[in-house]
Design a protein around this motif. Structure first.
Motif, mmCIF file in Angstrom:
data_model
loop_
_atom_site.group_PDB
_atom_site.id
_atom_site.type_symbol
_atom_site.label_atom_id
_atom_site.label_comp_id
_atom_site.label_asym_id
_atom_site.label_seq_id
_atom_site.Cartn_x
_atom_site.Cartn_y
_atom_site.Cartn_z
ATOM 1 N N VAL A 185 1.174 -1.328 0.466
ATOM 2 C CA VAL A 185 -0.014 -0.143 -0.103
ATOM 3 C C VAL A 185 0.769 1.125 0.472
ATOM 4 O O VAL A 185 1.531 1.698 0.492
ATOM 5 C CB VAL A 185 -0.970 0.123 1.225
ATOM 6 C CG1 VAL A 185 -1.230 1.337 0.913
ATOM 7 C CG2 VAL A 185 -2.173 -1.090 0.898
ATOM 8 N N SER B 95 1.153 4.835 0.417
ATOM 9 C CA SER B 95 0.508 5.924 0.773
ATOM 10 C C SER B 95 0.838 7.686 0.940
ATOM 11 O O SER B 95 2.361 7.417 1.119
ATOM 12 C CB SER B 95 0.016 5.936 2.293
ATOM 13 O OG SER B 95 -0.650 6.921 3.293
ATOM 14 N N GLU B 96 0.456 8.627 0.454
ATOM 15 C CA GLU B 96 0.796 9.701 0.722
ATOM 16 C C GLU B 96 1.234 10.674 1.662
ATOM 17 O O GLU B 96 1.236 11.556 2.065
ATOM 18 C CB GLU B 96 0.033 10.927 -0.409
ATOM 19 C CG GLU B 96 -0.109 9.747 -1.983
ATOM 20 C CD GLU B 96 -0.652 11.093 -2.804
ATOM 21 O OE1 GLU B 96 -1.259 11.798 -2.306
ATOM 22 O OE2 GLU B 96 -0.324 11.010 -3.857
ATOM 23 N N PHE B 97 0.721 9.872 2.838
ATOM 24 C CA PHE B 97 0.473 10.544 3.874
ATOM 25 C C PHE B 97 1.891 10.157 4.812
ATOM 26 O O PHE B 97 2.550 9.220 5.278
ATOM 27 C CB PHE B 97 -0.402 9.513 5.073
ATOM 28 C CG PHE B 97 -1.771 10.291 4.659
ATOM 29 C CD1 PHE B 97 -2.067 11.506 4.437
ATOM 30 C CD2 PHE B 97 -2.792 9.381 3.858
ATOM 31 C CE1 PHE B 97 -3.428 12.596 4.097
ATOM 32 C CE2 PHE B 97 -4.397 9.735 3.441
ATOM 33 C CZ PHE B 97 -4.164 10.970 3.953
ATOM 34 N N PRO C 263 5.205 8.727 7.689
ATOM 35 C CA PRO C 263 3.674 7.588 8.164
ATOM 36 C C PRO C 263 4.129 8.765 10.394
ATOM 37 O O PRO C 263 4.432 9.720 11.062
ATOM 38 C CB PRO C 263 5.027 6.737 8.306
ATOM 39 C CG PRO C 263 6.311 7.657 7.971
ATOM 40 C CD PRO C 263 5.380 9.007 7.224
ATOM 41 N N ALA D 204 5.714 9.664 0.178
ATOM 42 C CA ALA D 204 5.297 8.311 0.218
ATOM 43 C C ALA D 204 5.548 7.404 0.817
ATOM 44 O O ALA D 204 7.264 7.539 1.796
ATOM 45 C CB ALA D 204 5.397 8.455 -1.102
ATOM 46 N N SER D 205 4.746 7.137 2.001
ATOM 47 C CA SER D 205 4.899 5.851 2.104
ATOM 48 C C SER D 205 4.846 4.469 1.608
ATOM 49 O O SER D 205 3.262 4.479 1.587
ATOM 50 C CB SER D 205 4.703 6.435 4.129
ATOM 51 O OG SER D 205 4.205 6.934 4.327
ATOM 52 N N TYR E 84 3.652 0.290 3.131
ATOM 53 C CA TYR E 84 3.660 -0.425 4.129
ATOM 54 C C TYR E 84 2.742 -1.884 3.203
ATOM 55 O O TYR E 84 2.263 -1.775 2.269
ATOM 56 C CB TYR E 84 2.285 -0.059 4.427
ATOM 57 C CG TYR E 84 2.260 1.419 5.257
ATOM 58 C CD1 TYR E 84 2.267 1.524 6.804
ATOM 59 C CD2 TYR E 84 1.242 2.250 4.949
ATOM 60 C CE1 TYR E 84 3.058 2.661 6.874
ATOM 61 C CE2 TYR E 84 1.904 3.901 5.819
ATOM 62 C CZ TYR E 84 2.123 3.751 6.644
ATOM 63 O OH TYR E 84 2.543 5.061 7.216
ATOM 64 N N GLU F 189 0.496 -3.574 7.397
ATOM 65 C CA GLU F 189 0.010 -2.181 8.245
ATOM 66 C C GLU F 189 1.829 -1.958 8.900
ATOM 67 O O GLU F 189 1.845 -0.869 9.795
ATOM 68 C CB GLU F 189 -1.017 -1.697 9.266
ATOM 69 C CG GLU F 189 -2.597 -2.096 8.776
ATOM 70 C CD GLU F 189 -3.325 -2.348 9.703
ATOM 71 O OE1 GLU F 189 -2.907 -2.407 10.712
ATOM 72 O OE2 GLU F 189 -4.810 -2.359 9.608
ATOM 73 N N TYR G 5 9.688 4.803 2.979
ATOM 74 C CA TYR G 5 9.781 5.901 3.011
ATOM 75 C C TYR G 5 9.887 7.072 1.767
ATOM 76 O O TYR G 5 11.535 6.585 1.799
ATOM 77 C CB TYR G 5 9.765 6.154 4.499
ATOM 78 C CG TYR G 5 9.607 8.292 4.249
ATOM 79 C CD1 TYR G 5 7.904 8.421 4.077
ATOM 80 C CD2 TYR G 5 10.141 8.948 4.241
ATOM 81 C CE1 TYR G 5 7.910 9.556 4.325
ATOM 82 C CE2 TYR G 5 9.535 10.476 4.061
ATOM 83 C CZ TYR G 5 8.268 10.807 4.737
ATOM 84 O OH TYR G 5 8.270 12.234 4.267
ATOM 85 N N LYS H 166 -2.552 1.603 -4.327
ATOM 86 C CA LYS H 166 -2.610 3.241 -4.420
ATOM 87 C C LYS H 166 -3.796 3.245 -2.923
ATOM 88 O O LYS H 166 -4.527 3.316 -3.430
ATOM 89 C CB LYS H 166 -2.524 4.335 -4.660
ATOM 90 C CG LYS H 166 -1.921 5.702 -4.521
ATOM 91 C CD LYS H 166 -1.620 6.499 -5.798
ATOM 92 C CE LYS H 166 -1.398 7.316 -5.558
ATOM 93 N NZ LYS H 166 -0.999 8.076 -6.148
ATOM 94 N N GLU H 167 -3.498 4.269 -1.891
ATOM 95 C CA GLU H 167 -4.023 3.932 -0.784
ATOM 96 C C GLU H 167 -4.309 5.883 -0.959
ATOM 97 O O GLU H 167 -3.571 6.744 -1.402
ATOM 98 C CB GLU H 167 -3.277 4.444 0.808
ATOM 99 C CG GLU H 167 -4.497 5.323 1.760
ATOM 100 C CD GLU H 167 -3.899 4.629 3.290
ATOM 101 O OE1 GLU H 167 -3.003 5.537 3.553
ATOM 102 O OE2 GLU H 167 -3.889 3.644 3.609
#
Length: 95
Positions: free
Chosen positions: A4, A6-8, A10, A46-47, A49, A52, A57, A94-95
């Motif tokens: 996954v 993620s643009e968040f 971590p 971008a992270s 995973y 989870e 990163y 992609k999340e």
């Protein structure tokens, strides 16, 4: 296995765990609070995973006009090891 992206940014705990696997900051020049503050000031991040767990990163820092610098930590070796162990290619979502 599903990766996954993620643009968040971590959590600090996840980032600290990942960062410790790289050997960066081996001399302890920066605290993890300082390193985490640095990534929160990124222009883009971008992270990656797996189940989870943060395995990679990346970030881009920029002045917004002319200069940019990108950095990615740890993911490539994890992907190569997992791909070799499973004997195949893995999908990304992609999340």
């Amino acid at each position: 296995m599903v990766y996954v992206i993620s643009e968040f940014i971590p959590s600090i705990e996840s980032y600290k765990t990942l960062h410790q696997t790289t050997g960066w900051n081996a001399k302890g020049l920066y605290t993890y609070d300082q390193l985490y503050q640095a990534i929160t000031n990124s222009w883009y991040s971008a992270s990656i995973y797996v189940n989870e767990t943060l395995i990679g990163y990346g970030r881009i820092i920029s002045d917004g006009i002319y200069q940019t610098l990108s950095s990615f930590s740890r993911c490539r070796q994890y992907l190569l090891n997992e791909d070799k162990a499973s004997g195949g290619c893995h999908g990304f979502s992609k999340e």
